[in-house]
Every structure is written in C-alpha cells, then in structure tokens.
Motif scaffolding. Structure first.
Motif, mmCIF file in Angstrom:
data_model
loop_
_atom_site.group_PDB
_atom_site.id
_atom_site.type_symbol
_atom_site.label_atom_id
_atom_site.label_comp_id
_atom_site.label_asym_id
_atom_site.label_seq_id
_atom_site.Cartn_x
_atom_site.Cartn_y
_atom_site.Cartn_z
ATOM 1 N N ALA A 66 -5.245 -13.244 -5.329
ATOM 2 C CA ALA A 66 -5.687 -11.996 -4.715
ATOM 3 C C ALA A 66 -4.816 -10.805 -5.089
ATOM 4 N N ALA A 67 -3.548 -11.044 -5.401
ATOM 5 C CA ALA A 67 -2.613 -9.932 -5.616
ATOM 6 C C ALA A 67 -3.039 -8.968 -6.725
ATOM 7 N N PRO A 68 -3.427 -9.443 -7.923
ATOM 8 C CA PRO A 68 -3.864 -8.494 -8.949
ATOM 9 C C PRO A 68 -5.102 -7.702 -8.533
ATOM 10 N N VAL A 69 -6.001 -8.340 -7.808
ATOM 11 C CA VAL A 69 -7.198 -7.648 -7.331
ATOM 12 C C VAL A 69 -6.803 -6.498 -6.419
ATOM 13 N N ALA A 70 -5.853 -6.756 -5.519
ATOM 14 C CA ALA A 70 -5.401 -5.716 -4.597
ATOM 15 C C ALA A 70 -4.731 -4.562 -5.337
ATOM 16 N N VAL A 71 -3.921 -4.891 -6.337
ATOM 17 C CA VAL A 71 -3.226 -3.839 -7.092
ATOM 18 C C VAL A 71 -4.224 -2.990 -7.868
ATOM 19 N N ILE A 72 -5.166 -3.640 -8.527
ATOM 20 C CA ILE A 72 -6.162 -2.898 -9.315
ATOM 21 C C ILE A 72 -7.039 -2.048 -8.403
ATOM 22 N N ALA A 73 -7.397 -2.578 -7.230
ATOM 23 C CA ALA A 73 -8.177 -1.793 -6.267
ATOM 24 C C ALA A 73 -7.400 -0.564 -5.820
ATOM 25 N N ALA A 74 -6.101 -0.714 -5.625
ATOM 26 C CA ALA A 74 -5.275 0.414 -5.227
ATOM 27 C C ALA A 74 -5.224 1.471 -6.327
ATOM 28 N N VAL A 75 -5.124 1.026 -7.582
ATOM 29 C CA VAL A 75 -5.110 1.965 -8.713
ATOM 30 C C VAL A 75 -6.410 2.757 -8.764
ATOM 31 N N VAL A 76 -7.523 2.062 -8.584
ATOM 32 C CA VAL A 76 -8.826 2.736 -8.605
ATOM 33 C C VAL A 76 -8.922 3.731 -7.455
ATOM 34 N N ALA A 77 -8.432 3.337 -6.279
ATOM 35 C CA ALA A 77 -8.497 4.222 -5.118
ATOM 36 C C ALA A 77 -7.639 5.472 -5.316
ATOM 37 N N ILE A 78 -6.480 5.290 -5.937
ATOM 38 C CA ILE A 78 -5.598 6.442 -6.183
ATOM 39 C C ILE A 78 -6.204 7.361 -7.225
ATOM 40 N N GLY A 79 -6.765 6.778 -8.276
ATOM 41 C CA GLY A 79 -7.473 7.555 -9.278
ATOM 42 C C GLY A 79 -6.615 8.481 -10.103
ATOM 43 N N HIS A 80 -5.365 8.123 -10.339
ATOM 44 C CA HIS A 80 -4.473 8.968 -11.126
ATOM 45 C C HIS A 80 -3.900 8.155 -12.284
ATOM 46 N N PRO A 81 -3.756 8.751 -13.483
ATOM 47 C CA PRO A 81 -3.217 8.006 -14.629
ATOM 48 C C PRO A 81 -1.840 7.396 -14.373
ATOM 49 N N LEU A 82 -1.010 8.078 -13.573
ATOM 50 C CA LEU A 82 0.319 7.535 -13.292
ATOM 51 C C LEU A 82 0.240 6.238 -12.491
ATOM 52 N N ALA A 83 -0.816 6.079 -11.721
ATOM 53 C CA ALA A 83 -1.003 4.832 -10.981
ATOM 54 C C ALA A 83 -1.241 3.681 -11.950
ATOM 55 N N VAL A 84 -1.968 3.949 -13.037
ATOM 56 C CA VAL A 84 -2.189 2.924 -14.058
ATOM 57 C C VAL A 84 -0.870 2.552 -14.718
ATOM 58 N N VAL A 85 -0.075 3.557 -15.069
ATOM 59 C CA VAL A 85 1.214 3.313 -15.714
ATOM 60 C C VAL A 85 2.110 2.480 -14.809
ATOM 61 N N ALA A 86 2.166 2.844 -13.533
ATOM 62 C CA ALA A 86 3.025 2.131 -12.592
ATOM 63 C C ALA A 86 2.552 0.699 -12.366
ATOM 64 N N ALA A 87 1.249 0.473 -12.503
ATOM 65 C CA ALA A 87 0.699 -0.855 -12.226
ATOM 66 C C ALA A 87 0.921 -1.841 -13.360
ATOM 67 N N VAL A 88 1.179 -1.364 -14.571
ATOM 68 C CA VAL A 88 1.336 -2.274 -15.714
ATOM 69 C C VAL A 88 2.443 -3.308 -15.470
ATOM 70 N N PRO A 89 3.688 -2.911 -15.124
ATOM 71 C CA PRO A 89 4.699 -3.941 -14.869
ATOM 72 C C PRO A 89 4.404 -4.784 -13.626
#
Length: 334
Positions: A66-89
């Motif tokens: 479930a953890a990756p799903v939650a992180v990706i959902a959070a990135v989509v909800a934030i909707g900012h490119p920096l959220a994608v960058v922060a989520a990679v690691p």
C-alpha cells in the motif's frame, strides 16, 4: 616459445580479491548452552527462533504493497513537479522494502504456507518492481548462503577488492545513481526477446511492467509510471541497495567462520527506515542460521554477542563507519 597463460583457480582469486576487511585474529568460540561452536543455535533455542510470525508478516506485506500507492496518490493530490522529485527517493526506498520481503520469501520464511509464501513473496513482490517473479533469485541466493565467496557465489565481484579508494567507490555509486547499473541488470530482458531460451523470462518481465503501467493508466496518470516507478528503481534503489550489500559482505572472504564472511553493524532506527528494513540488517545472524525468520534475527544476534561468539570489537558501531573503512583503500588497490 610462447607461454600459455593459466587461469587462476578460484582459491587464488579468493586470496587475491577478498579478505581486506576480515579479522583473522578473532578468538575461537567454544560454544555455549544456546550456541554451537559455529554460532548456530542449539536445537531447543533454534526451535524458538524458527517460528514464522505469519500474522505480523501479513500486515507488513499489506503495508508494503500500500505504501507506494499512498505516496503516488499524495503526489497527484499535491500536483506540483517538486512533489514528483521528492517522491523519487521515497518510492525507491519502498521498492527496496519489496525486495527485502522477496528475499524473506526466497528463504521460505515469509509465510509458513509454502504456496502463499511463493505466490506473494516470489511471484508478486519479486515481479512488479522490475523483476521476473520467478525462482531464479532463490536458486542463486542459495549458492550465496551455501558457500559465501565460493565458486558459485553470484555476487563475488560486488564484494571483492575492498577496501577501495573513495573515488572508486564514488564512481560505483554514481553509476548506480544515473542508471548505468540498472541498465546492466535489465538489458538481458530486452536481449532475451530474441534468444529463444530466454523469451519466457523476458515476456514475464514485460508482462509485470505492463500491469504496473496499466494501474497508472487506470488512475489517469500514465506518465507517472516512468517518473515514479521506473526512475526510482533505476536510480535511488540501485544506490541504497549497493550500500546495503557492501555493508553486508564487502571485503570479507571465504571461510567456515561466518564472522569473517559477514559484517555486523549496530542497528539504528534511521538505517532501518532507509535501507535495512524488516530486520535484514542483522545479517551476520542471518548467515549463521538462514532458517531463522527476519523478525527473530535480533534475538539470535543478541545471543551471539552475549555468549561471546561475536566480540564487541568485531562489530561496527554505524554504517557510516563501515563505509568509511570500505572506502579507505589505496590507489593501487583500485
């Protein structure tokens, strides 16, 4: 008259390439009430250690899925490119958790039910994070435990030549971080499409990634498949996985004394979060008895120390101290 070069024997390779971090001066261990002279637990103690915690492992599997799903959902909800960058690691770290549970399943220790153990631990957790979900890893890993640094050791080169110069280690880590190492791993899946005997494995690999991509597509974010699944595994995952692996066996050697095949590092909460989750950091205990479930390794490690198998001076206080020692080699040793 020409002289034909003779290939070195495996024993010669072991002598030339390994052992730079080994401790041949360790005192002989005579055994104790709980432990045999080689560190393995005595039968009564071993029976306690070998109980598989099925319920706890099921919770860990569900949380890990479930953890990756939650992180990706959070990135989509934030909707900012920096959220994608922060989520990679973050995603790369979570993918490593999938691998550690896959490793537990390879030892048939994730669930006591063999069918459930393999379907979830091997075929699912070992498939979707750019794997094949086959038993290939289990077979190679069995050789690793049967004879560390032996002729069939699958990671002989990974652990060899340490300590190396800091620049040499830096180059290895940079290759990990920019995707070179990952490409070497995945390239056979592409070339396997035109090699008949490798076609089934390659097709299985791509089928797994098609499923993952399909989930991103169904969520309306197909472009995030590359950024938040492939990219983390190609970069951050490779980096932390190497740091974990060399901390386990880097610079050690082939011997019956597992205190000189495997390092022990004092565990910290930060290390457990970042790259040695699910008790895999108790790696000496794991090699002393690979049939002990990960959750019980801490107890075995405590016995190894309390009973005198592992003297205090043979344990590393932190991962950072060990990495520094692994990168303290001379230029001629590179």
């Amino acid at each position: 008259m020409s002289v034909t070069a003779v290939a070195p024997t495996h024993d010669e390779l072991v002598a030339q390439m390994t052992g730079g971090m080994a401790r041949p001066d360790l005192p002989v261990f005579e055994g104790s009430e709980r432990l045999r002279p080689d560190g393995r637990p005595m039968p009564a103690f071993r029976a306690q250690l070998r109980r598989i915690p099925n319920f706890i492992n099921a919770i860990e599997v569900l949380a890990t899925l479930a953890a990756p799903v939650a992180v990706i959902a959070a990135v989509v909800a934030i909707g900012h490119p920096l959220a994608v960058v922060a989520a990679v690691p973050v995603i790369g770290t979570l993918q490593l958790r999938w691998f550690i549970l896959h490793h537990e399943a390879a030892h048939r220790l994730l669930f006591s039910n063999r069918w459930l153990n393999d379907r979830i631990g091997i075929n699912l957790l070992g498939w979707l994070p750019l794997g094949t979900g086959s038993h290939f890893y289990r077979r190679g890993h069995a050789n690793h435990h049967r004879d560390e640094f032996g002729p069939k050791e699958p990671d002989f080169l990974l652990y060899s030549f340490y300590p190396i110069p800091a620049r040499s280690l830096g180059r290895k880590l940079m290759r990990d971080l920019v995707g070179v190492s990952a490409w070497r791993i995945t390239k056979p899946r592409f070339t396997g499409l035109v090699k008949l005997k490798h076609v089934p494995l390659s097709l299985r690999f791509f089928a797994g990634q098609a499923i993952v991509f399909g989930l991103f597509w169904l969520a309306g974010q197909p472009w995030l498949y590359l950024l938040l699944w492939v990219l983390p595994w190609f970069t951050w995952y490779q980096l932390i996985n190497r740091l974990r692996a060399i901390a386990e066996h880097g610079g050690m050697t082939r011997t019956d004394d597992r205190r000189n095949t495997t390092h022990h590092i004092r565990q910290s909460w930060l290390a457990r979060v970042l790259f040695v989750p699910y008790h895999v950091g108790y790696h000496l205990a794991h090699h002393v008895d690979s049939g002990v479930p990960a959750r019980n390794l801490k107890r075995l490690q405590r016995a190894l120390e309390e009973d005198g198998y592992l003297p205090p001076e043979a344990a590393w206080p932190t991962y950072r101290s060990l990495w520094r020692a692994l990168a303290a080699g001379s230029a001629t040793a590179a």
